[in-house]
Enzyme design. Structure first.
Site, mmCIF file in Angstrom:
data_model
loop_
_atom_site.group_PDB
_atom_site.id
_atom_site.type_symbol
_atom_site.label_atom_id
_atom_site.label_comp_id
_atom_site.label_asym_id
_atom_site.label_seq_id
_atom_site.Cartn_x
_atom_site.Cartn_y
_atom_site.Cartn_z
ATOM 1 N N ASP A 102 1.465 -1.669 0.209
ATOM 2 C CA ASP A 102 -0.034 0.002 0.078
ATOM 3 C C ASP A 102 0.804 1.101 0.092
ATOM 4 O OD1 ASP A 102 -1.888 1.942 0.134
ATOM 5 O OD2 ASP A 102 -2.899 1.457 2.283
ATOM 6 N N SER A 154 -5.830 8.197 5.598
ATOM 7 C CA SER A 154 -4.922 7.295 4.049
ATOM 8 C C SER A 154 -3.400 8.608 3.624
ATOM 9 C CB SER A 154 -5.495 7.422 2.849
ATOM 10 O OG SER A 154 -6.246 6.268 3.848
ATOM 11 N N SER A 198 -2.280 3.279 6.044
ATOM 12 C CA SER A 198 -2.808 2.418 5.293
ATOM 13 C C SER A 198 -4.447 2.214 5.168
ATOM 14 C CB SER A 198 -2.082 1.520 5.091
ATOM 15 O OG SER A 198 -3.044 0.676 4.213
#
Length: 364
Positions: free
Chosen positions: A225, A309, A333
């Site tokens: 990610d 995020s 994440s």
């Protein structure tokens, strides 16, 4: 052998001594101050001479080749005083006060100022006021000529622009979503912003709080990610900082040493700003649903919410005043819960993306 009387020899030695004594200088010339003397010493000499010369002072500067201190004056009779203070005198036409007055005249003529006039300044060594005009634009040249004061025009290639910084935890805006800045990094040629991969998978042009940054360069999600945005706008700077919002001044990135289980960490993001907690687990596999499984994440009890995020996770800074240096940990994440009731948040360790893309973290 010819023998001379001792008395004659003594007279000759005495005469030689007298000549030598007469040839010696009465006193050594004062040494010239240079840049090597240090900023404080040079500044003190500049201030003293500026005061003592009064209206005859025409500015001071360091010679870019020799580093010697040069002091301008409009009165040649003040040269000896300048030399005695350890500087090199230079007789000039305009006093420092006169140049400042010319600059002030321009400062008061900003109404209708053409955009092609990049600015103006006092050029102390050349003893004049310079107006910078982009590309020799006629409107800019006309403005300078109509000022009614003596100026020198210089042609510059482009106009200045305000610079703005991409700071960890601040906003990162994609077409279709908003995330947060993680960290800044670079390689041999370019600078990059690191954030979450589920943000960069949106692709396209990316903006920050101050304007356009560039375009998505690489993206890895799921599995990982993380992703990067290549900085393509020259007005963007990428300092090693993370925003603490209401909790204090920015922290500065010192390195990327990993905080282990039980260690204190903090995170920053545009939605919930600065929150802290502890590391609960390393190398965790997380299932976000719809086949989006990410491996190698770190679990924490620091809360986060949508929009956070990609934001920065760092080691917890020390208490007290002064510059706060922290270790970069990773980029937010995902997670569960919220910052009202508490929650669990995962971050993608930053070292993996640095290694994968051969990047170097911006550090203090």
């Amino acid at each position: 052998m010819i023998r001379r009387p001792l008395r004659t020899l003594t007279v000759l030695i005495g005469a030689a001594t007298a000549v030598t004594t007469f040839a010696a200088p009465a006193s050594a010339a004062p040494s010239v101050l240079t840049e090597a003397a240090g900023p404080a010493t040079v500044a003190a000499a500049q201030q003293e001479l500026g005061t003592s010369l009064g209206a005859a002072f025409a500015g001071s500067w360091l010679d870019t080749t020799t580093g010697e201190l040069i002091v301008g004056t409009t009165d040649a009779g003040r040269s000896s005083r300048i030399r005695a203070a350890g500087a090199i005198p230079k007789v000039l036409r305009h006093s420092a006060a006169g140049l400042k007055q010319i600059q002030s005249t321009l400062d008061n003529r900003t109404a209708g100022l053409p955009d092609s006039v990049a600015g103006w300044y006092v050029d102390v060594p050349s003893n004049d006021v310079v107006v910078s005009v982009v590309g020799g634009d006629p409107a800019g040249l006309a403005w300078a000529a109509s000022a009614g004061v003596p100026v020198r025009v210089e042609h510059v290639k482009s106009a200045p622009r305000p610079l703005w910084s991409v700071v960890g935890g601040q906003g990162l805006y994609f077409d279709g979503g908003a995330c947060s800045v993680g960290f800044n990094a670079y390689d041999d040629d370019d600078h990059y912003v690191i954030t979450a991969g589920h943000c960069t998978e949106l692709g396209g042009t990316v903006r920050g709080d101050g304007g356009t940054i560039g375009k998505v360069a690489r993206s890895s999600f799921p599995g990982n990610d993380y992703g990067t945005v290549k900085v393509t706008h020259s007005d963007v700077s990428t300092p090693p900082r993370v925003d603490r919002y209401e909790d204090g001044s920015d922290v500065r990135i010192e390195g990327a040493d990993v905080v282990g289980v039980g260690g204190r960490i903090c995170r920053s993001g545009i939605t919930t700003h600065w929150h802290c907690g502890r590391v609960e687990a390393l190398d965790q596999t997380v299932n976000y649903g719809n086949g989006n499984v990410v491996r190698g994440l770190t679990q924490t009890d620091a809360c986060a919410e949508p929009g956070d995020s990609g934001g920065s996770f760092v080691s917890r800074p020390s208490s007290g005043s002064g510059t706060k240096l922290v270790q970069a940990q990773g980029m937010t994440s995902g997670g569960s819960g919220d910052c009202d009731s508490g929650g669990t948040t995962f971050f993608q360790p930053v070292k993996e993306v640095l290694d994968r893309y051969d990047l170097t973290l911006e550090k203090d």
